[in-house]
Design a protein around this motif. Structure first.
Motif, PDB file in Angstrom:
ATOM      1  N   THR A  69      17.022   2.266   4.772  1.00 37.44           N
ATOM      2  CA  THR A  69      16.214   3.393   4.291  1.00 37.44           C
ATOM      3  C   THR A  69      15.611   3.102   2.921  1.00 37.44           C
ATOM      4  O   THR A  69      14.415   3.326   2.704  1.00 37.44           O
ATOM      5  CB  THR A  69      17.070   4.673   4.222  1.00 37.44           C
ATOM      6  OG1 THR A  69      17.588   4.948   5.524  1.00 37.44           O
ATOM      7  CG2 THR A  69      16.260   5.855   3.728  1.00 37.44           C
ATOM      8  N   LEU A  70      16.392   2.571   1.996  1.00 33.39           N
ATOM      9  CA  LEU A  70      15.890   2.259   0.658  1.00 33.39           C
ATOM     10  C   LEU A  70      14.856   1.129   0.702  1.00 33.39           C
ATOM     11  O   LEU A  70      13.875   1.150  -0.040  1.00 33.39           O
ATOM     12  CB  LEU A  70      17.042   1.912  -0.274  1.00 33.39           C
ATOM     13  CG  LEU A  70      17.948   3.087  -0.633  1.00 33.39           C
ATOM     14  CD1 LEU A  70      19.218   2.604  -1.316  1.00 33.39           C
ATOM     15  CD2 LEU A  70      17.219   4.084  -1.494  1.00 33.39           C
ATOM     16  N   THR A  71      15.068   0.166   1.569  1.00 28.52           N
ATOM     17  CA  THR A  71      14.090  -0.915   1.730  1.00 28.52           C
ATOM     18  C   THR A  71      12.806  -0.381   2.339  1.00 28.52           C
ATOM     19  O   THR A  71      11.706  -0.743   1.917  1.00 28.52           O
ATOM     20  CB  THR A  71      14.673  -2.039   2.603  1.00 28.52           C
ATOM     21  OG1 THR A  71      15.888  -2.509   1.998  1.00 28.52           O
ATOM     22  CG2 THR A  71      13.702  -3.193   2.735  1.00 28.52           C
ATOM     23  N   TRP A  72      12.912   0.493   3.324  1.00 27.39           N
ATOM     24  CA  TRP A  72      11.748   1.072   3.979  1.00 27.39           C
ATOM     25  C   TRP A  72      10.927   1.916   3.000  1.00 27.39           C
ATOM     26  O   TRP A  72       9.704   1.898   3.045  1.00 27.39           O
ATOM     27  CB  TRP A  72      12.194   1.918   5.170  1.00 27.39           C
ATOM     28  CG  TRP A  72      11.076   2.564   5.901  1.00 27.39           C
ATOM     29  CD1 TRP A  72      10.249   1.998   6.828  1.00 27.39           C
ATOM     30  CD2 TRP A  72      10.641   3.921   5.767  1.00 27.39           C
ATOM     31  NE1 TRP A  72       9.334   2.912   7.273  1.00 27.39           N
ATOM     32  CE2 TRP A  72       9.545   4.108   6.637  1.00 27.39           C
ATOM     33  CE3 TRP A  72      11.069   4.998   4.998  1.00 27.39           C
ATOM     34  CZ2 TRP A  72       8.890   5.321   6.752  1.00 27.39           C
ATOM     35  CZ3 TRP A  72      10.409   6.200   5.116  1.00 27.39           C
ATOM     36  CH2 TRP A  72       9.333   6.344   5.985  1.00 27.39           C
ATOM     37  N   LEU A  73      11.585   2.649   2.123  1.00 29.62           N
ATOM     38  CA  LEU A  73      10.875   3.474   1.139  1.00 29.62           C
ATOM     39  C   LEU A  73      10.036   2.627   0.182  1.00 29.62           C
ATOM     40  O   LEU A  73       9.016   3.082  -0.321  1.00 29.62           O
ATOM     41  CB  LEU A  73      11.858   4.321   0.337  1.00 29.62           C
ATOM     42  CG  LEU A  73      12.453   5.521   1.050  1.00 29.62           C
ATOM     43  CD1 LEU A  73      13.564   6.141   0.217  1.00 29.62           C
ATOM     44  CD2 LEU A  73      11.390   6.548   1.364  1.00 29.62           C
ATOM     45  N   GLY A  74      10.461   1.390  -0.081  1.00 33.04           N
ATOM     46  CA  GLY A  74       9.750   0.533  -1.015  1.00 33.04           C
ATOM     47  C   GLY A  74       8.966  -0.580  -0.350  1.00 33.04           C
ATOM     48  O   GLY A  74       8.809  -1.658  -0.901  1.00 33.04           O
ATOM     49  N   ARG A  75       8.433  -0.351   0.815  1.00 33.62           N
ATOM     50  CA  ARG A  75       7.775  -1.402   1.578  1.00 33.62           C
ATOM     51  C   ARG A  75       6.290  -1.598   1.274  1.00 33.62           C
ATOM     52  O   ARG A  75       5.701  -2.570   1.706  1.00 33.62           O
ATOM     53  CB  ARG A  75       7.941  -1.138   3.076  1.00 33.62           C
ATOM     54  CG  ARG A  75       7.059  -0.014   3.576  1.00 33.62           C
ATOM     55  CD  ARG A  75       7.403   0.447   4.973  1.00 33.62           C
ATOM     56  NE  ARG A  75       6.525   1.489   5.426  1.00 33.62           N
ATOM     57  CZ  ARG A  75       6.550   2.750   5.031  1.00 33.62           C
ATOM     58  NH1 ARG A  75       7.421   3.131   4.144  1.00 33.62           N
ATOM     59  NH2 ARG A  75       5.707   3.639   5.511  1.00 33.62           N
ATOM     60  N   VAL A  76       5.657  -0.711   0.547  1.00 33.12           N
ATOM     61  CA  VAL A  76       4.205  -0.740   0.351  1.00 33.12           C
ATOM     62  C   VAL A  76       3.830  -1.732  -0.747  1.00 33.12           C
ATOM     63  O   VAL A  76       4.403  -1.710  -1.831  1.00 33.12           O
ATOM     64  CB  VAL A  76       3.674   0.666  -0.003  1.00 33.12           C
ATOM     65  CG1 VAL A  76       2.191   0.635  -0.302  1.00 33.12           C
ATOM     66  CG2 VAL A  76       3.952   1.623   1.137  1.00 33.12           C
ATOM     67  N   ASP A  77       2.856  -2.596  -0.440  1.00 30.99           N
ATOM     68  CA  ASP A  77       2.290  -3.534  -1.402  1.00 30.99           C
ATOM     69  C   ASP A  77       0.932  -3.041  -1.859  1.00 30.99           C
ATOM     70  O   ASP A  77       0.146  -2.547  -1.051  1.00 30.99           O
ATOM     71  CB  ASP A  77       2.078  -4.908  -0.761  1.00 30.99           C
ATOM     72  CG  ASP A  77       3.276  -5.805  -0.870  1.00 30.99           C
ATOM     73  OD1 ASP A  77       4.139  -5.544  -1.721  1.00 30.99           O
ATOM     74  OD2 ASP A  77       3.342  -6.786  -0.109  1.00 30.99           O
ATOM     75  N   VAL A  78       0.649  -3.181  -3.141  1.00 26.13           N
ATOM     76  CA  VAL A  78      -0.686  -2.943  -3.691  1.00 26.13           C
ATOM     77  C   VAL A  78      -1.149  -4.299  -4.197  1.00 26.13           C
ATOM     78  O   VAL A  78      -0.454  -4.926  -5.003  1.00 26.13           O
ATOM     79  CB  VAL A  78      -0.652  -1.920  -4.846  1.00 26.13           C
ATOM     80  CG1 VAL A  78      -2.027  -1.777  -5.466  1.00 26.13           C
ATOM     81  CG2 VAL A  78      -0.143  -0.586  -4.359  1.00 26.13           C
ATOM     82  N   ARG A  79      -2.303  -4.757  -3.720  1.00 28.51           N
ATOM     83  CA  ARG A  79      -2.788  -6.047  -4.169  1.00 28.51           C
ATOM     84  C   ARG A  79      -4.306  -6.100  -4.191  1.00 28.51           C
ATOM     85  O   ARG A  79      -4.968  -5.391  -3.440  1.00 28.51           O
ATOM     86  CB  ARG A  79      -2.206  -7.176  -3.339  1.00 28.51           C
ATOM     87  CG  ARG A  79      -2.566  -7.168  -1.890  1.00 28.51           C
ATOM     88  CD  ARG A  79      -1.774  -8.265  -1.156  1.00 28.51           C
ATOM     89  NE  ARG A  79      -2.314  -8.512   0.158  1.00 28.51           N
ATOM     90  CZ  ARG A  79      -1.953  -7.890   1.258  1.00 28.51           C
ATOM     91  NH1 ARG A  79      -1.021  -6.969   1.192  1.00 28.51           N
ATOM     92  NH2 ARG A  79      -2.509  -8.169   2.410  1.00 28.51           N
ATOM     93  N   VAL A  80      -4.820  -6.929  -5.063  1.00 26.21           N
ATOM     94  CA  VAL A  80      -6.249  -7.219  -5.126  1.00 26.21           C
ATOM     95  C   VAL A  80      -6.371  -8.701  -4.816  1.00 26.21           C
ATOM     96  O   VAL A  80      -5.785  -9.534  -5.514  1.00 26.21           O
ATOM     97  CB  VAL A  80      -6.842  -6.898  -6.508  1.00 26.21           C
ATOM     98  CG1 VAL A  80      -8.321  -7.246  -6.546  1.00 26.21           C
ATOM     99  CG2 VAL A  80      -6.641  -5.434  -6.847  1.00 26.21           C
ATOM    100  N   VAL A  81      -7.088  -9.015  -3.744  1.00 27.22           N
ATOM    101  CA  VAL A  81      -7.224 -10.409  -3.310  1.00 27.22           C
ATOM    102  C   VAL A  81      -8.692 -10.789  -3.239  1.00 27.22           C
ATOM    103  O   VAL A  81      -9.567  -9.939  -3.051  1.00 27.22           O
ATOM    104  CB  VAL A  81      -6.560 -10.650  -1.940  1.00 27.22           C
ATOM    105  CG1 VAL A  81      -5.071 -10.418  -2.010  1.00 27.22           C
ATOM    106  CG2 VAL A  81      -7.166  -9.789  -0.872  1.00 27.22           C
ATOM    107  N   GLU A  82      -8.929 -12.073  -3.398  1.00 28.32           N
ATOM    108  CA  GLU A  82     -10.276 -12.600  -3.263  1.00 28.32           C
ATOM    109  C   GLU A  82     -10.245 -13.589  -2.109  1.00 28.32           C
ATOM    110  O   GLU A  82      -9.517 -14.585  -2.156  1.00 28.32           O
ATOM    111  CB  GLU A  82     -10.722 -13.285  -4.547  1.00 28.32           C
ATOM    112  CG  GLU A  82     -12.173 -13.644  -4.537  1.00 28.32           C
ATOM    113  CD  GLU A  82     -12.677 -13.968  -5.926  1.00 28.32           C
ATOM    114  OE1 GLU A  82     -13.722 -14.600  -5.991  1.00 28.32           O
ATOM    115  OE2 GLU A  82     -12.038 -13.593  -6.905  1.00 28.32           O
TER     116      GLU A  82
END
Length: 168
Positions: A69-82
């Motif tokens: 559950t704790l891992t699932w809550l923190g699964r989102v990545d924010v990234r800027v890629v080229e």
């Protein structure tokens, strides 16, 4: 301004992309203490009530459920890629992405203004990725006639670095 380069990632389409910025929206480390403590308390209660269950089974199962559950809550990545082939930079938040070229403007939403941004001022058509354990947010206003989404509102621990990566 300085460019943030953290390496290469492979997209699901198997194209190499240069990462300008990357952040995982994990839960704070100290959330693991009450999460696993609650799992242990529930496992102890189960062991008191059901004697047929082995002592270790309830602890193992509920410990795994708490960790998942704790891992699932923190699964989102924010990234800027080229992209290496196209050279077009994109903002990725989880599985959603948009080219940086459609961003009209962007700004930091401080922790003190977050409740106003998520309250009455929130447009129902906005794309929101909010994590309550992260204070500041980034507002990205779009200028795309084909997209009904007026703006993105994204949680970020380091909004100044994200904004720098978007404008680089």
């Amino acid at each position: 301004m300085h460019e943030i380069t953290l390496g290469f990632v492979s997209d699901t389409r198997a194209t190499a992309q240069s990462v300008r910025y990357r952040e995982r929206l994990r839960v704070p480390w100290w959330w693991w203490l009450p999460g696993l403590g609650l799992a242990a308390l529930l496992a102890f209660e189960i062991n008191l009530g059901i004697e047929a269950v082995p002592m270790w089974a309830a602890f193992a199962v509920l410990g795994l459920v708490a960790a998942a559950t704790l891992t699932w809550l923190g699964r989102v990545d924010v990234r800027v890629v080229e992209g290496s082939a196209s050279g077009v930079a994109e903002l990725w938040v989880g599985d959603a992405h948009l080219p940086v070229s459609v961003i009209a403007r962007s700004a930091e939403v401080p922790k003190t203004a977050k409740s106003a941004a998520l309250g009455r001022q929130l447009d129902p058509a906005a794309f929101v990725v909010h994590r309550p354990w992260i204070g500041p947010m980034v507002l990205v206003v779009l200028d795309d006639a084909d997209d009904p989404t007026p703006y993105w509102l994204i949680s970020s621990r380091r909004p100044e670095l994200l904004l720098a990566a978007l404008t680089a």
